[in-house]
Motif scaffolding. Structure first.
Motif, PDB file in Angstrom:
ATOM      1  N   THR C  51      14.164 -33.681  25.883  1.00 37.35           N
ATOM      2  CA  THR C  51      13.021 -34.113  25.076  1.00 37.35           C
ATOM      3  C   THR C  51      12.405 -35.379  25.662  1.00 37.35           C
ATOM      4  OG1 THR C  51      13.982 -33.135  23.101  1.00 37.35           O
ATOM      5  CG2 THR C  51      12.316 -34.823  22.772  1.00 37.35           C
ATOM      6  N   GLN C  93       9.765 -30.701  19.046  1.00 36.94           N
ATOM      7  CA  GLN C  93      10.976 -30.210  18.401  1.00 36.94           C
ATOM      8  C   GLN C  93      10.761 -30.317  16.881  1.00 36.94           C
ATOM      9  OE1 GLN C  93      14.144 -32.234  20.386  1.00 36.94           O
ATOM     10  NE2 GLN C  93      15.762 -31.044  19.427  1.00 36.94           N
ATOM     11  N   ASP C 189       9.250 -27.400  23.171  1.00 38.33           N
ATOM     12  CA  ASP C 189      10.566 -27.988  22.928  1.00 38.33           C
ATOM     13  C   ASP C 189      11.306 -27.162  21.876  1.00 38.33           C
ATOM     14  OD1 ASP C 189      12.753 -29.613  22.802  1.00 38.33           O
ATOM     15  OD2 ASP C 189      11.622 -31.484  22.602  1.00 38.33           O
ATOM     16  N   GLU C 190      12.244 -26.366  22.327  1.00 39.32           N
ATOM     17  CA  GLU C 190      13.080 -25.538  21.462  1.00 39.32           C
ATOM     18  C   GLU C 190      12.279 -24.727  20.439  1.00 39.32           C
ATOM     19  OE1 GLU C 190      16.609 -27.287  20.035  1.00 39.32           O
ATOM     20  OE2 GLU C 190      16.823 -28.637  21.739  1.00 39.32           O
TER      21      GLU C 190
HETATM   22 MG   LIG Z   1      15.585 -32.463  22.391  1.00 42.99          MG
END
Ligand SMILES: [Mg+2]
Ligand SMILES: Nc1ncnc2c1ncn2[C@@H]1O[C@H](COP(=O)(O)OP(=O)(O)OP(=O)(O)O)[C@@H](O)[C@H]1O
Lengths: 290, 289, 265
Positions: C51, C93, C189-190
């Motif tokens: 991140t 995220q 991000d994810e």
């Molecule tokens: Mg992360």
């Protein structure tokens, strides 16, 4: 009759002040405790302009609003650099510094003695606005104009960005918006609107002193906003009407002036607590403080 | 002359330190922007005045009554306003606005009860100690000793007692504190009682010397907050460093220019700190994102 | 093979200079290249700095030394909004929609900054402004129906606040919003973390849409290895502040090094 005009004028002034506060507070959730400072700077600049230059109302108003707007850069800078309570504290500091300068810089502001004998503004270079009913019309028109502009602001793409800043600043900047620029414009507009209320006030009462622009006044303006409700025009008008009419009602109820003054403050204070606890949208608001 | 101002500034600074500790107790543990503390300061002074001047009790009885009353009022503010908002998960701004509401209500209640005019404690001319050019009044000496004792006691309590250590634990991580099985609700009771007591002591010591009116609270509280910020928010030692720095700085401003610019300079200092060193003298930088 | 993003010799430490020690660096001479029009996965353990690497690329993390090049121009110390305008879009995220704004407003704000956002522009140029808004709304409708079918709940509930949506739907909305921006590189991000399985296929198709339909590059952080194998054509494995393995996902994830440190096998 003059009494009625007085009420109308004051409601107009506080509607403008509440709308001005609504831009940073209601849309972008930047709790600004410096609104009375903008109001004060506007009023003093207006006094200066009215006393020294022979310019008609609208250009005068415009100059005052723009100049006051530049003072707001100090606050928007703070809102950019500082987060959460540090910003609130900086705005509070700004408010107190402005008051202190108005109060102590006697050479320029005449300090606690205030500025008196402010000449009436003139419409189109020939009509002097002296009668209260003329002022009432002016006040209502300016409040209506401000409401109109605010209404378009809320609905506009600009307002949408401010509302999204309130929600999540980082997401706004990674969507390609310069958040700083939006905050600067928001405070600039807020200061400019507050200054036009200052212009009305200075032109109407013809005498200003620093005690009208204290931290208490900032709190008072925010009370109008919170009691009425955030995020729309309706809330500001309702809030302004409540805080202007309430003390008059207390006077009608036959309370002596000094007690009425304290009682009035107690009612505002209680209203703030109750609004925060039970009616976060105030009497007529769209959103609440976050 | 210079030394005289330093001494006056030091004593004022120690009184700021007491007020600042009262603020920090609440702020460091709950993050509440506790502006209502300003009115607790005022209430404390009036209770003290009423008990000693109106009812004629001795000074220590007055201070005792004031401390008890203010501590309870402080607790009541939390129970009636802050704690319900905390349960509603209200934001800090909301709590701040409600705090302004409390401040407004109580300030005006004080004004209704005791009047708007200035009140002072008896005009008994206190003793004056001097050496060379330096003058210290008996009251100042008392203020100095009393606040020194109080500050030392506070830090002993904070660092040695179980409660003190718990306060520091909540300050460091209030969620972890709860996870470990301690009650945040009980901690709030302690913190608000102590904060009320502290502000009351600061108030009594000051008012006894220079008197009061219903509006003296806010400037003092703002000084207390500024002291905490320039020292470094989040710690308690900051109050001492910031308080004394501020007291002396203001005294020097009075010495060099005039008393009227004191407040403006204080806030200029605050804003400089906020912009250039928001973590204060001894604070640590926090994670931004 | 053309690279779109090029990071060279990135160093970052959260410990101040005075006490700098080798082991406290989050990035240590990290370099990587991302190929245009591919889906690349960035994999690494919790706290590896994935991140933070995204933060560096999108300008939210200051203080890193080294260079970040995007489409041939250096973006290392640019502000986040300028980087976005150059064509890097990012999915954070977590959910991250504008909860109080309507679903439609969420979509519209995904479009990159435009003159319409000048205050009172809508008053001065009413028609132009309305036409522009209309265009954005049509685009939003097109994207939503492309991704989720013509009777999707997003368009049906477009005037309702986005905060009312479930977490999975918020995630989908955030993905759709990214498509409004016409970015050339998407940092995700994810995207599947915490999302109910029923949404995963839709997320996958949104990513494919970004990539194959509009020929854009995707850089993806994922802990869901199945998803990585399914989506990515290339994989980077990050550990100890460096990229220590790269190649086809199956090869990277099967290598001993990665098996040991990541899967703990
Ligand atoms: Mg992360
Ligand atoms: N501003 C900061 N100050 C101090 N430490 C930080 C900061 N930002 C990140 N870190 C630390 O750097 C490390 C990497 O964090 P990062 O969020 O980038 O990890 P990640 O690879 O995304 O992990 P995850 O897979 O859990 O999301 C963590 O240990 C984190 O605590």
């Amino acid at each position: 009759m003059d009494f009625l005009y007085h009420i109308i004028i004051m409601i107009g002034i506080y509607t403008i002040l509440a709308l001005a506060a609504n831009i940073p507070v209601g849309l972008a959730n930047l709790l600004s405790l410096a609104q009375a400072a903008f109001y004060g700077i506007g009023a003093y600049l207006s006094a200066f302009v009215l006393l020294n230059f022979n310019i008609p109302l609208l250009p005068g108003l415009f100059v005052v609003a723009i100049t006051t707007g530049f003072f707001s850069l100090l606050i928007s800078l703070a809102s950019i650099r500082l987060k959460g309570d540090y910003f609130i504290l900086a705005a509070l500091g700004f408010q107190l510094i402005v008051f202190s300068v108005l109060y102590n810089w006697t050479d320029v502001t005449k300090g606690p003695y205030g500025i008196s004998g402010i000449p009436p503004p003139r419409l189109f270079a020939f009509i002097e606005l002296t009668a209260n009913f003329q002022f009432a019309i002016l006040s209502v028109s300016l409040a209506a104009l401000t409401s109109f502009l605010f209404y378009y602001l809320v609905k506009s793409p600009f307002g949408r960005v401010l509302k999204s800043i309130r929600s999540d600043e980082l997401s706004v900047s990674i969507s390609g918006r310069n958040v700083y620029q939006f905050k600067i414009i928001a405070f600039f507009l807020s200061a400019g609107f507050s200054a036009s209320a200052g212009f009305l006030f200075a032109g109407y009462v013809k005498y200003i002193d620093p005690t009208s622009f204290t931290l208490d006044e900032s709190i008072f303006i925010l009370s109008a906003l919170f009691i009425g409700g955030l995020g729309n025009v309706k809330g500001c008008i309702v809030g302004a009407a409540v805080i202007v009419i309430l003390p008059e009602l207390l006077r009608f109820a036959g309370l002596p002036d000094n007690i009425a003054a304290n009682l009035r403050q107690i009612i505002y204070g209680l209203a703030l607590i109750l609004v925060m606890l039970y009616f976060p949208k105030g009497l007529a608001g769209d959103t609440m403080l976050k | 002359m210079f030394l005289q101002f330093i001494i006056n500034g030091l004593i004022t600074g120690m009184l700021y330190t007491l007020a600042s500790l009262g603020y920090a107790l609440v702020y460091n543990t709950t993050r509440i922007f506790h502006l209502a503390l300003a009115v607790l300061y005022v209430v404390a002074a009036y209770i003290f005045w009423h008990v000693t001047v109106v009812c004629g009790f001795p000074m220590f009885a007055g201070i005792f009554a004031s401390v008890c009353f203010t501590a309870l009022l402080s607790l009541a503010i939390d129970r009636l306003v802050y704690f319900p908002l905390f349960k509603l998960k209200a934001s800090l701004s909301v709590v701040l606005v409600s705090s302004i509401g409390v401040f407004t209500v109580l300030t005006n209640l004080v004004a209704l009860t005791w009047g708007n005019e200035f009140k002072a404690f008896g005009s008994d001319i206190s003793r004056i100690y001097s050496s060379g050019n330096l003058i210290v009044t008996g009251k100042q000496l008392f203020q100095f000793i009393a606040s020194l004792v109080l500050i030392i006691t506070f830090f002993l309590f904070l660092n040695r007692s179980k409660t003190g250590l718990r306060i520091k634990a909540v300050r460091d991580d209030s969620e972890l504190y709860q996870v470990l099985g301690f009650s945040l609700t009980k901690m709030r009771v302690t913190v608000f009682l102590l904060s009320g007591a502290m502000i009351s002591l600061a108030s009594c010591l000051t008012a006894w010397d220079i008197g009061m009116d219903p509006y003296v609270g806010m400037p003092i509280l703002l000084n207390a907050i500024v002291a905490l910020i320039i020292g470094g928010a989040g710690r308690f030692e900051s109050c001492v460093i910031g308080g004394i720095t501020l007291g002396i700085l203001q005294a020097l401003v009075v010495w060099q220019w005039s008393a009227q610019w004191q407040e403006a300079i204080t806030f200029v200092v605050l804003i400089i700190f906020l912009f250039l060193r928001p973590q204060g003298f001894i604070g640590e930088k926090s994670r931004v994102v | 093979m053309e690279t779109i993003l090029n990071i060279s010799n990135l160093n970052l430490s959260f410990i101040s200079d005075r006490q700098k020690e080798e082991s406290l660096f989050l990035f240590r001479d990290l370099s990587l290249e991302i190929e245009r029009e591919k889906i690349t996965a960035l994999v690494g353990g919790n706290g590896a700095g994935k991140t933070t690497l995204f933060n560096v690329i999108s300008g939210l993390q200051r203080g890193a030394s080294g260079k970040v090049n995007f489409q041939g121009s250096e973006i290392t110390r640019l502000s986040p909004y300028k980087i976005a305008r150059l064509g890097i879009g990012r999915l954070f995220q977590g959910a991250r929609v504008f909860e109080e704004l309507s679903i439609l407003d969420n979509m519209v704000i995904g479009a990159i900054h435009h003159a319409n956002e000048i205050p009172f522009y809508n008053l001065l140029f009413y028609r132009k402004s309305m036409a522009f808004e209309k265009g954005l709304e049509e685009k939003a409708e097109a994207i939503l129906s492309e991704l989720f079918g013509s009777n999707n709940i997003f368009w049906e509930d477009r005037i309702k606040p986005a905060g009312n949506l479930s977490f999975g739907h918020q995630r989908l909305l955030a993905m759709a919003r990214l498509l409004m921006g016409n970015y050339s590189l998407y940092l995700l991000d994810e995207p599947t973390a915490g999302v109910h399985v029923q949404f995963i296929e839709q997320i996958a198709s949104a990513i494919r849409h970004m990539n194959s339909h509009s020929h854009k590059t995707v850089l993806l952080i994922e802990h869901n290895m199945h998803f990585v194998r399914q989506m990515a054509e290339y994989c980077l494995y990050m550990e100890n502040g460096k990229i220590i393995a790269k190649g086809h996902p199956n090869d990277v994830l099967a290598s001993d090094q990665v098996q040991q440190s990541y899967m703990g096998i």
